[in-house]
Design an enzyme around this catalytic site. Sequence first.
Site, PDB file in Angstrom:
ATOM      1  N   GLY A   9      33.236  34.572  27.135  1.00 30.31           N
ATOM      2  CA  GLY A   9      32.508  34.779  26.254  1.00 30.31           C
ATOM      3  C   GLY A   9      33.100  34.730  24.703  1.00 30.31           C
ATOM      4  O   GLY A   9      34.055  33.871  23.926  1.00 30.31           O
ATOM      5  N   MET A  11      34.372  36.504  23.079  1.00 28.39           N
ATOM      6  CA  MET A  11      35.549  37.164  22.332  1.00 28.39           C
ATOM      7  C   MET A  11      36.916  36.052  24.119  1.00 28.39           C
ATOM      8  O   MET A  11      37.942  35.602  23.116  1.00 28.39           O
ATOM      9  CB  MET A  11      36.076  38.403  23.447  1.00 28.39           C
ATOM     10  N   ASP A  30      34.544  30.672  33.947  1.00 31.08           N
ATOM     11  CA  ASP A  30      33.261  31.258  33.145  1.00 31.08           C
ATOM     12  C   ASP A  30      32.814  31.411  34.355  1.00 31.08           C
ATOM     13  O   ASP A  30      32.659  29.700  35.096  1.00 31.08           O
ATOM     14  CB  ASP A  30      33.082  31.337  31.854  1.00 31.08           C
ATOM     15  N   ARG A  31      31.482  31.853  35.036  1.00 28.01           N
ATOM     16  CA  ARG A  31      30.303  31.505  35.589  1.00 28.01           C
ATOM     17  C   ARG A  31      29.702  30.582  34.667  1.00 28.01           C
ATOM     18  O   ARG A  31      29.037  29.483  35.971  1.00 28.01           O
ATOM     19  CB  ARG A  31      29.928  32.725  35.349  1.00 28.01           C
ATOM     20  N   SER A 112      41.482  44.462  20.195  1.00 29.09           N
ATOM     21  CA  SER A 112      40.440  45.117  18.708  1.00 29.09           C
ATOM     22  C   SER A 112      40.517  43.703  18.374  1.00 29.09           C
ATOM     23  O   SER A 112      41.587  42.264  17.775  1.00 29.09           O
ATOM     24  CB  SER A 112      41.377  45.694  18.437  1.00 29.09           C
ATOM     25  N   GLY A 114      37.230  41.100  16.930  1.00 30.75           N
ATOM     26  CA  GLY A 114      36.330  41.372  17.263  1.00 30.75           C
ATOM     27  C   GLY A 114      35.703  39.843  16.420  1.00 30.75           C
ATOM     28  O   GLY A 114      37.241  38.944  17.019  1.00 30.75           O
ATOM     29  N   LYS A 164      43.236  52.206  22.729  1.00 28.35           N
ATOM     30  CA  LYS A 164      42.109  50.927  22.474  1.00 28.35           C
ATOM     31  C   LYS A 164      40.759  52.478  22.416  1.00 28.35           C
ATOM     32  O   LYS A 164      40.100  52.056  21.055  1.00 28.35           O
ATOM     33  CB  LYS A 164      41.840  50.457  23.608  1.00 28.35           C
ATOM     34  N   TYR A 172      34.588  55.460  15.004  1.00 30.36           N
ATOM     35  CA  TYR A 172      33.825  55.881  14.322  1.00 30.36           C
ATOM     36  C   TYR A 172      33.344  56.906  13.715  1.00 30.36           C
ATOM     37  O   TYR A 172      31.987  56.989  12.688  1.00 30.36           O
ATOM     38  CB  TYR A 172      32.819  56.685  16.168  1.00 30.36           C
TER      39      TYR A 172
END
Lengths: 291, 291, 291, 291
Positions: A9, A11, A30-31, A112, A114, A164, A172
């Site tokens: 996906g 990432m 991957d599916r 980490s 993104g 993580k 946050y």
Amino acid sequence: MELGLIGLGKMGGNMRERIRRAGHTVIGYDRNPDLADVDSLEELVSKLEGPRVVWVMVPAGGPTQETVDQLAELLSPGDVVVDGGNSRWTDDVKHAETLAAKGIGFVDCGVSGGVWGLENGYALMYGGEAEYVAKVQPVFDALKPEGEFGSVHAGKVGAGHFAKMVHNGIEYAMMQAFAEGWELLEAAPEVTDVREVFRSWQEGTVIRSWLLDLAVRALDDDEHLAKLKGWAADSGEGRWTVEAAIDHAVPLPAITASLFARFASRQDDSPQMKMIAALRNQFGGHAVESK
Amino acid sequence: MELGLIGLGKMGGNMRERIRRAGHTVIGYDRNPDLADVDSLEELVSKLEGPRVVWVMVPAGGPTQETVDQLAELLSPGDVVVDGGNSRWTDDVKHAETLAAKGIGFVDCGVSGGVWGLENGYALMYGGEAEYVAKVQPVFDALKPEGEFGSVHAGKVGAGHFAKMVHNGIEYAMMQAFAEGWELLEAAPEVTDVREVFRSWQEGTVIRSWLLDLAVRALDDDEHLAKLKGWAADSGEGRWTVEAAIDHAVPLPAITASLFARFASRQDDSPQMKMIAALRNQFGGHAVESK
Amino acid sequence: MELGLIGLGKMGGNMRERIRRAGHTVIGYDRNPDLADVDSLEELVSKLEGPRVVWVMVPAGGPTQETVDQLAELLSPGDVVVDGGNSRWTDDVKHAETLAAKGIGFVDCGVSGGVWGLENGYALMYGGEAEYVAKVQPVFDALKPEGEFGSVHAGKVGAGHFAKMVHNGIEYAMMQAFAEGWELLEAAPEVTDVREVFRSWQEGTVIRSWLLDLAVRALDDDEHLAKLKGWAADSGEGRWTVEAAIDHAVPLPAITASLFARFASRQDDSPQMKMIAALRNQFGGHAVESK
Amino acid sequence: MELGLIGLGKMGGNMRERIRRAGHTVIGYDRNPDLADVDSLEELVSKLEGPRVVWVMVPAGGPTQETVDQLAELLSPGDVVVDGGNSRWTDDVKHAETLAAKGIGFVDCGVSGGVWGLENGYALMYGGEAEYVAKVQPVFDALKPEGEFGSVHAGKVGAGHFAKMVHNGIEYAMMQAFAEGWELLEAAPEVTDVREVFRSWQEGTVIRSWLLDLAVRALDDDEHLAKLKGWAADSGEGRWTVEAAIDHAVPLPAITASLFARFASRQDDSPQMKMIAALRNQFGGHAVESK
């Protein structure tokens, strides 16, 4: 080295690219066949020479559990599975035991980075026995940022995801810190240019940080964030951080406040504040706002 | 240009040095004659050629008030006073009015930088009318960090101290974020090297920041902070941030939690938790810890 | 009616007494033979005429699980088990399923009352199917307070413990409310008789409540609570309340703050505040308190 | 005895009635001539025989200040002024000094009771010198509830309003406690009858209280509070409680959380959560909700 990578996906796809750029061979599954290099897990395993390293990058919970169970059947003693997804640290021990029963090693890895990871590298926190970590090390080195820092062997199985998770908990509260400060500045009539205040803070201040840089970018797009709704999702890691704190009797007032602020942001109307309004009306005859 | 600087303590002394390094003339006054260039405020004023710029760098509250009152008597129309101390933003309007009655301009300036400022520059946030700010600009340029950022004209009188105050409020919550995360990591048996986790976060993560760098420095000095007591002072700015939020009906849960954590850290025993213990004992016969 | 009661500690022993006073037969079992009426679970079961009702009043977690497992073997279809202990509501569904597989009914019941329950009655919240609740009803009626209120069929299996858990969460925040108010009054030099202020609040105020009455009793014993340490335990229910809130994305700022205040009260020194002290020292050269 | 009463709104009007029912003479003044017994403050003062007791029941801040200033001119040495409004405790010392300069006594009095006070009595907390309190005592006795409790001489000038303020702070957190618990119960699918759970809690529980009774009344009107908006005003006293806590460095996490929840309830959209959304989008490419 050779790596099997399951889950391509947003990432996983970028990670495959970054690992390949470092000169390693990646066979991805991957599916979604449009993303995959092979058609099945069986084919992926058969194409890797032993001892194999297979990196799982699928959603936490059911999908990861299923993939680990399948790999326990397909892999051979001496192989190593890495879970690089966002699993709860408590799942790692279970996965390690399932695999250990077949002689297969396990490393958990929090990732980490993104959308910035492909170019800047991914920060990596991993846990597990040193001999298994050593087998994955070239891939860790390929993924991590180029500088001195950015990856760590944090401890035993589970330590990678735990670290993580705490990273995200800290994130946050840092985000909440900037958000609260921004709202207060916007509310003050004296302060006529909040965006420039934020911009100026990028040097010489105690709060200079990457998140501050991102806040400035966001304000450059939309000075008063007028296009956005005050609505924020939360991922499992913020919740798990609070649960871990409860397990260890560690008070986390700022991190928990940040999580609760997100919960509240997603409520169209607040049930608890209806009760406050109802009680005020009962004892004081205070006006309430009706629908 | 020429600057009069009142208050030559840890901050003021270093600022004098940095301004002089930039080629400006600074005449400094301090109640401590060992630090001062002149013996009195009168002498300081008389040695400056008009229109004068005088920077006040003394403790907030009474000392600043007194100094402003004296300068209102000593200075001439067209001169400008800068309050670079940690004054409450609400004092600024009063000071500006006092001085305006004599034709003297006023600029408030929040200064961040601590012990690092002399070498790295001071982040500056200032408020007031543009014509007065313009007169101080060469000094602002000398004090600020060398890069693109680090100083801002934030708005009207009071905006400088308001922005600095919010900076400190954000700082409180960011520090609390790292502190909470560190305590939780230290409590987790899986994570065997918390210091290395913190170190690794300095690249590729969402939370990379100067405060994180400082946390790593602190852990390098004392890995488990065993030499320290969990005791933290707070300055006026954290308290004022919460008060300003109350004035504007802005919720600040994370910043306020951070302030309260400091209050609690300074209590040898918690009165409120005595009451909790007393109530538990009353209704449940629960054991209490007696002194 | 006839009841089997397992667990005759402080709570269970008093409950046996109250049920007997209401004219019912109670056969009690406890691992401590000094407290027990019978020597074994087997004997307890054999002495009850079917369809049996057996009330489990042992510690939550392992002991309750074990007892339920044993009863699943010993009881007969049509019998009913009540778990009146402090179980997590998530355990109830598991227990109900275990017992249902043998045709045995299950009711979960949260019990509030502490040391006052024997004389004043126990507040009861129970969950489960109506037909099983009906079989236990005479015992519920014996245990509950005499007035109109004090017991409720709250919903499905788990609803009893869930409601009791939320009761305790509310209790935490109400206790914290009085504790915070008391500390603030004690800190105010204007207020010379805090105890009398609390006493006066017992009539005519919005905050009159049983907890307030208990606070007055505690202050009558020890006006400034000088004999107590500010140290408070917490039970599972406060923690579970926060976990349930996280599951349902419900913000609970006051209840969670109350839980965290208890965590902090038990720390000799606060690790997180060491980190705050360390950071302040790093950036500001602020004095720290060393051990 | 004879009392002059200034301010005959919802509170003052009912208080006049209750004092008269106790057999005292009340001469009331209000700016609204329909409510008033006299046409002016001058007339009110002239109709009272000395030494006079005049009770001020007008809005805090400006109106109270103005009234006190007028009374300082109109009254005579030996007279006593009572401020029964919702004044900030810090105003009381100023008012007492203004009046003392004319030989006039001052008592501050916090009044709780709302719409229930006329029938049930008003809880009273007063501060000031014993000789002045003694002169007002018959009125206090008329206003207070009939039982043993409900009024207190809390301490020096300011202590009455301080105690009332803390009462309201406690009230905020108790209301929040019930509100949070109610929202969590409503969110739990197991609990099928939340209203009955609340109703049952009225006996035998730790949390039984007048606020709980009011919550049940409110739920009887509207089981799921569907007619209300989750919107809650706050009065000065909640804010002042937090400010007083900051002055005394007392941590008030639950009370402050309750105040902030009200602030947030009044925001159509949350600026701070816009910033959270913006930051998530910046680093993670996370979807944001746009307006």
